[in-house]
Scaffold this active site. Structure first.
Site, short mmCIF file in Angstrom:
data_model
loop_
_atom_site.label_atom_id
_atom_site.label_comp_id
_atom_site.label_asym_id
_atom_site.label_seq_id
_atom_site.Cartn_x
_atom_site.Cartn_y
_atom_site.Cartn_z
N CYS A 49 21.15 -2.87 45.40
CA CYS A 49 21.97 -3.49 44.37
C CYS A 49 22.99 -2.46 43.90
CB CYS A 49 21.11 -3.96 43.20
SG CYS A 49 22.05 -4.71 41.84
N CYS A 85 29.09 0.90 25.08
CA CYS A 85 28.78 1.78 26.20
C CYS A 85 29.16 3.24 25.94
CB CYS A 85 29.48 1.28 27.46
SG CYS A 85 29.01 2.22 28.95
N CYS A 103 23.89 -10.78 40.46
CA CYS A 103 23.08 -10.36 39.32
C CYS A 103 24.02 -10.33 38.13
CB CYS A 103 22.48 -8.98 39.59
SG CYS A 103 21.55 -8.28 38.20
N CYS A 141 34.54 6.39 31.91
CA CYS A 141 35.01 5.09 32.38
C CYS A 141 36.25 4.68 31.59
CB CYS A 141 33.91 4.04 32.20
SG CYS A 141 34.38 2.37 32.73
N CYS A 152 34.39 -0.95 26.63
CA CYS A 152 33.25 -1.77 26.21
C CYS A 152 32.59 -1.12 24.99
CB CYS A 152 32.24 -1.92 27.34
SG CYS A 152 32.95 -2.67 28.83
N ARG A 168 15.41 -10.78 34.14
CA ARG A 168 15.05 -9.37 34.12
C ARG A 168 15.03 -8.78 32.71
NH1 ARG A 168 15.86 -5.44 38.04
NH2 ARG A 168 17.12 -6.86 39.27
N CYS A 213 18.91 0.15 42.59
CA CYS A 213 20.19 -0.24 42.03
C CYS A 213 21.02 1.00 41.72
CB CYS A 213 19.99 -1.04 40.74
SG CYS A 213 18.92 -2.49 40.95
#
Length: 346
Positions: free
Chosen positions: A128, A58, A188, A51, A55, A264, A97
């Site tokens: 999702c 991650c 979400c 990616c 972040c 969640r 998801c």
């Protein structure tokens, strides 16, 4: 009529004795949801690694791949995704998801995503996706395909956000959430606690949720799984993890401040004892991820979850995918718009 809540009120909730806080959270929970019912989802990475975002928590970031050793993978073939969805449904999940390690989907990705939504919905599952940033047109395309939920976490407070990532802004995240909401897709959006942020940052994050036109319908409250080789993972491994009790406090305050949202349990659950998970459900959590893996990190086994649910007397909610509505004039699928407001009571 939506009732606002101040930062001072959120602070007072965090400062309550734990048992008083849990009692209040469970009382609020039972006013808006069926007691002892939990929504179960399964999460699958449909495109893993490399990616372009940085972040700091991650392992999928291409910025840290030399340190984390995560192998990047191309998009999963549609038949493999659908096979995973069928397994998820057979195991008892009501929502499937799908996550992709993108800054945002490209034009060439959209037909693939639309087909996945259509095929998974045909199984009777809620759908999702979490794909990074979306513009208004992309959100509308996913809505027309019938997408039920879109995940785009704020991660933390605006003040702490620059410590987490530099490749997108806080307002970029809020804009994507606005695009999703305006397209009629359920939002979400949650946080990752335990990244070195302060309680004030957790208060600010909850306050941000309450200031949205409609609080997210689903709010994951993740506990950081520190991954060696990521900046925030290394920081937490060196300095120490956030206490589980503080994480449970955050869940309880989120439940009180966003009473109509599903709260969640997500990342971090695999490290919890049965008693700690029971406290999280008492705090108002009523949704969790099923399956042995969450994108790239571990999760509690399904056999463990089945046993724990039986011991706690929890039952799984049934899937309720939103209907796909066809415009009579154009023949184009359109989605239902959400209500104009969501009651917020503390």
């Amino acid at each position: 009529m939506m009732t606002t809540i101040s930062k001072d009120e959120i602070t007072r909730l965090f400062d309550l004795p734990l048992m008083d806080l849990l009692l209040q959270a469970q009382t609020v929970h039972r006013k808006h949801f069926t007691a002892n019912e939990v929504q179960i989802s399964t999460l699958l990475s449909i495109k893993t690694g490399n990616c372009p975002e940085d972040c700091g928590y991650c392992s999928q970031s291409g910025h840290y791949r030399d340190k984390t050793g995560l192998t990047a993978e191309k998009r999963l073939e549609i038949n493999k995704v659908l096979a995973a969805a069928r397994r998820a449904k057979a195991q008892g999940s009501s929502r499937f998801c799908m996550g992709a390690a993108w800054k945002h989907p490209s034009a060439k990705d959209m037909p693939y995503l639309v087909e996945l939504i259509s095929e998974v919905k045909a199984m009777g599952l809620e759908t999702c996706m979490t794909l990074g940033m979306l513009n208004a047109n992309q959100a509308q395309t996913l809505a027309e395909a019938g997408l039920d939920y879109y995940n785009h976490n704020l991660d933390t407070s605006r003040n702490y956000y620059d410590t987490v990532t530099s490749t997108r802004s806080y307002d970029d995240r809020l804009n994507t959430i606005d695009n999703v909401r305006n397209a009629g897709i359920n939002v979400c959006s949650g946080s990752i606690v335990g990244m070195g942020e302060s309680r004030e940052d957790r208060i600010d994050w909850i306050y941000e949720l309450t200031q949205m036109p409609i609080p997210p319908q689903s709010i994951p409250v993740n506990l950081l799984v520190p991954i060696q080789g990521t900046p925030l993972g290394d920081k937490v491994l060196a300095e120490g993890k956030l206490s589980v009790i503080e994480w449970i406090r955050t869940i309880a305050v989120t439940r009180i401040c966003c009473p109509t949202s599903h709260v969640r349990l997500s990342a971090g659950r695999e490290s919890l004892s049965d008693g700690e998970q029971a406290l999280a459900f008492m705090a108002g959590a009523n949704s969790f991820f099923y399956g042995d893996k969450l994108l790239t990190t571990g999760n509690q086994s399904t056999s463990h979850d089945d046993r724990l649910m039986a011991e706690l007397g929890l039952v799984a909610a049934k899937a309720a995918p939103k209907p796909t509505i066809i415009d009579a004039m154009s023949g184009v699928a359109i989605s239902e718009q959400p209500p104009s407001h969501c009651p917020l009571t503390a």
